[in-house]
Scaffold this motif. Sequence first.
Motif, PDB file in Angstrom:
ATOM      1  N   PRO A  21      -5.417  13.104 -16.120  1.00 40.95           N
ATOM      2  CA  PRO A  21      -5.953  12.317 -14.521  1.00 40.95           C
ATOM      3  C   PRO A  21      -5.073  12.739 -13.924  1.00 40.95           C
ATOM      4  O   PRO A  21      -4.039  11.166 -14.023  1.00 40.95           O
ATOM      5  N   VAL A  22      -4.373  13.400 -12.052  1.00 42.88           N
ATOM      6  CA  VAL A  22      -3.348  13.460 -11.742  1.00 42.88           C
ATOM      7  C   VAL A  22      -4.274  13.095 -10.437  1.00 42.88           C
ATOM      8  O   VAL A  22      -5.260  14.371 -10.791  1.00 42.88           O
ATOM      9  N   MET A  23      -4.478  12.590  -9.112  1.00 37.36           N
ATOM     10  CA  MET A  23      -4.689  13.094  -7.816  1.00 37.36           C
ATOM     11  C   MET A  23      -3.696  13.534  -6.719  1.00 37.36           C
ATOM     12  O   MET A  23      -2.374  13.229  -7.040  1.00 37.36           O
ATOM     13  N   ILE A  24      -4.035  14.334  -6.202  1.00 39.39           N
ATOM     14  CA  ILE A  24      -3.815  14.515  -4.835  1.00 39.39           C
ATOM     15  C   ILE A  24      -4.704  13.972  -3.730  1.00 39.39           C
ATOM     16  O   ILE A  24      -5.892  14.491  -3.636  1.00 39.39           O
ATOM     17  N   MET A  25      -3.996  12.720  -3.009  1.00 38.98           N
ATOM     18  CA  MET A  25      -4.836  11.957  -2.145  1.00 38.98           C
ATOM     19  C   MET A  25      -4.602  11.067  -1.037  1.00 38.98           C
ATOM     20  O   MET A  25      -3.778  12.143  -0.534  1.00 38.98           O
ATOM     21  N   ASP A  26      -5.008  11.528   0.118  1.00 40.69           N
ATOM     22  CA  ASP A  26      -5.264  10.878   1.781  1.00 40.69           C
ATOM     23  C   ASP A  26      -4.305   9.549   1.416  1.00 40.69           C
ATOM     24  O   ASP A  26      -4.795   9.186   0.988  1.00 40.69           O
ATOM     25  N   LYS A  27      -3.004   9.676   1.792  1.00 45.33           N
ATOM     26  CA  LYS A  27      -2.533   8.777   1.628  1.00 45.33           C
ATOM     27  C   LYS A  27      -3.575   7.063   2.139  1.00 45.33           C
ATOM     28  O   LYS A  27      -3.028   6.128   2.236  1.00 45.33           O
ATOM     29  N   THR A  28      -4.002   7.466   3.921  1.00 47.65           N
ATOM     30  CA  THR A  28      -4.802   6.533   4.061  1.00 47.65           C
ATOM     31  C   THR A  28      -5.571   6.075   2.627  1.00 47.65           C
ATOM     32  O   THR A  28      -5.967   4.612   3.699  1.00 47.65           O
ATOM     33  N   ALA A  29      -6.173   6.471   2.230  1.00 47.87           N
ATOM     34  CA  ALA A  29      -7.439   6.430   1.740  1.00 47.87           C
ATOM     35  C   ALA A  29      -7.052   5.126   0.767  1.00 47.87           C
ATOM     36  O   ALA A  29      -7.411   4.454  -0.171  1.00 47.87           O
ATOM     37  N   LEU A  30      -5.385   5.177   0.254  1.00 52.70           N
ATOM     38  CA  LEU A  30      -5.139   4.051  -0.821  1.00 52.70           C
ATOM     39  C   LEU A  30      -4.875   3.281  -0.018  1.00 52.70           C
ATOM     40  O   LEU A  30      -4.388   3.108   0.979  1.00 52.70           O
ATOM     41  N   ASN A  31      -5.172   2.055  -0.959  1.00 55.69           N
ATOM     42  CA  ASN A  31      -4.381   0.365  -0.833  1.00 55.69           C
ATOM     43  C   ASN A  31      -3.161   0.239  -1.334  1.00 55.69           C
ATOM     44  O   ASN A  31      -3.037   0.224  -2.519  1.00 55.69           O
ATOM     45  N   MET A  32      -1.655   0.254  -1.089  1.00 56.74           N
ATOM     46  CA  MET A  32      -0.717   1.156  -1.879  1.00 56.74           C
ATOM     47  C   MET A  32       0.199  -0.707  -1.398  1.00 56.74           C
ATOM     48  O   MET A  32       0.355  -0.964  -0.700  1.00 56.74           O
ATOM     49  N   ALA A  33       0.566  -0.640  -2.631  1.00 54.64           N
ATOM     50  CA  ALA A  33       2.603  -1.632  -2.384  1.00 54.64           C
ATOM     51  C   ALA A  33       3.141  -0.791  -2.295  1.00 54.64           C
ATOM     52  O   ALA A  33       3.678   0.492  -2.573  1.00 54.64           O
ATOM     53  N   SER A  34       4.409  -1.399  -1.553  1.00 55.18           N
ATOM     54  CA  SER A  34       6.272  -1.028  -1.613  1.00 55.18           C
ATOM     55  C   SER A  34       6.900  -0.911  -2.941  1.00 55.18           C
ATOM     56  O   SER A  34       6.479  -1.536  -4.380  1.00 55.18           O
ATOM     57  N   PRO A  35       7.645  -0.006  -3.622  1.00 57.72           N
ATOM     58  CA  PRO A  35       8.683   0.486  -4.591  1.00 57.72           C
ATOM     59  C   PRO A  35       8.593  -0.911  -5.510  1.00 57.72           C
ATOM     60  O   PRO A  35       8.791  -1.016  -6.135  1.00 57.72           O
ATOM     61  N   ASP A  36       9.231  -1.692  -4.125  1.00 60.45           N
ATOM     62  CA  ASP A  36      10.494  -2.876  -4.166  1.00 60.45           C
ATOM     63  C   ASP A  36       8.734  -3.953  -5.221  1.00 60.45           C
ATOM     64  O   ASP A  36       8.824  -4.592  -6.271  1.00 60.45           O
ATOM     65  N   GLY A  37       7.927  -3.688  -4.460  1.00 62.11           N
ATOM     66  CA  GLY A  37       6.697  -4.541  -4.833  1.00 62.11           C
ATOM     67  C   GLY A  37       6.253  -4.179  -6.201  1.00 62.11           C
ATOM     68  O   GLY A  37       5.503  -5.344  -6.536  1.00 62.11           O
ATOM     69  N   ASP A  38       5.460  -2.913  -6.464  1.00 62.90           N
ATOM     70  CA  ASP A  38       4.764  -2.448  -7.262  1.00 62.90           C
ATOM     71  C   ASP A  38       6.370  -2.971  -8.386  1.00 62.90           C
ATOM     72  O   ASP A  38       5.754  -3.307  -9.649  1.00 62.90           O
ATOM     73  N   ARG A  39       7.741  -3.036  -8.769  1.00 61.10           N
ATOM     74  CA  ARG A  39       8.832  -3.289  -9.733  1.00 61.10           C
ATOM     75  C   ARG A  39       8.906  -4.632  -9.806  1.00 61.10           C
ATOM     76  O   ARG A  39       8.486  -5.167 -10.728  1.00 61.10           O
TER      77      ARG A  39
END
Length: 491
Positions: free
Chosen positions: A462-480
């Motif tokens: 499974p993969v998703m196309i999601m509304d970005k505003t519906a996601l709780n996101m971290a930056s790429p640096d924080g993810d690393r």
Amino acid sequence: MNKTIITVLASLLLSAITLSAQPFESVTYKVFNQNYPPLECVGSIKTLPSGQVAAQRWSVGYECVDRGYAKYSESGSYISQLGVSHARIQSGWARTEQKKGKYDYAWLDEIVDGIVSQNVEPWISLGYGNPIYSSEVTLGAKIFTDEPTLKAWEKYVETTVARYKDRVHKWEVWNEPNQKINKDNPSTYTTLLVRTCEAIRRVDPDAQIAAFALASVDAAYLSHVLNDLKQMGKTDLFTHVSLHKYYENPDDCDYDFMTLRKIVHDFNPQIVVFQGESGCPSKLEWTHALKHIQFDEYIQAKTVLRRMFCDFSIGQACSIFTLTDLVYPDMQQSFGLLRTGLDFKVKYKKPSFYAVRNLVNLLPDNITPFDVEFSANTSREIKLKGLKDGDRTVGVAYYFSDNAPSSSLDWSSVTMTLKDLKIQNPVFVEPITGKVFNLNLYHYSPNSPDTKYTNIPVWDSPVMIMDKTALNMASPDGDRKNLEKDFNTEM
């Protein structure tokens, strides 16, 4: 001895002890993280622990501790990291009552209280016999029928429910009673089910009770027991029916659950059907479910995600077997989300651990599935469901569903047209790693009557196309940094 030498030796010893406490790296998860689809990574989802995410539909198994195949002290504290609201455990009559009439719940107290302390609600499978009552009773699925053992069982059930009823609200009656050893005599389960349910109700009238825990959708066995209950006038003994079935291709499950629901709802339409135990090994096994199939950690992560998504897509609860690898007397079983050694200690989190954690956070209780009319420029079968938060469309999830998951990490691309469906601010989400990728106007046409997505990544998970505003996101640096923490610090 020279003081400097002593200091150096002490430092080396301390370093060795520290290194020994570190987990091994998950090589397979690193490979997943290096295998980007051809898109720009813009971050990753932030995951919340249990108690901070509404996840009533999600459960993880923590089975077999009753027989000493895992140790809560070594792996139990990882449950809350998944974000799940429930954890399935087994009651262990033979471990608790080793002398007739004498109960020692210390081992089970540790598990129940430990799980509750993580903001997770345990649910308990009441199953397996106790050899102190009969030489014919085993620690397996065989159902006992003699009156002395049945009476002792009822007493044990009442005592167990009384001890935990303030913390445990759902009980499952037996484990896979329709296995071969009981298959020719379904009425033995009828008797056990009635007496067990009534024992539970005497102590906790409001308890939820899951019946059957079927190893497969055995319509003849199930119908026989349900007809027995109808003739006895006992159609409201239990609230749930669970199925334990393992599929090489998880998408083969839909027909089985439709069949199961039809039989159960003809008996009592108020009963809830759910998936109570299913998962996937992470290596070739020679016994147990899905034996003689060449699994690995790549396939396991994909299979577990598809198992969860299939249950989500038909609106039922799901429990994944199991949190940790299990040390059986004759083998180490590899169904765990955690890789463990023969000493029961956790070595690393498998990709499937991260996959479960991410999907639990991506599909909390407020997200519901709905059907979407779509077309795609591929001959392969795609499973696709829309995702809503209340009345708001927040995304779609999709994948190749025609074959069992493979170990290939190659991405394909498709052009899809979604009819009457708009996703504002769309981004692409890969749930195994939790990474979020940018989509630009090359990939979609927001102003057309039907939204068209061009050259969108797809594979057999499974993969998703999601509304970005519906996601709780971290930056790429924080993810690393979080990934490095998982790999390089003690878990």
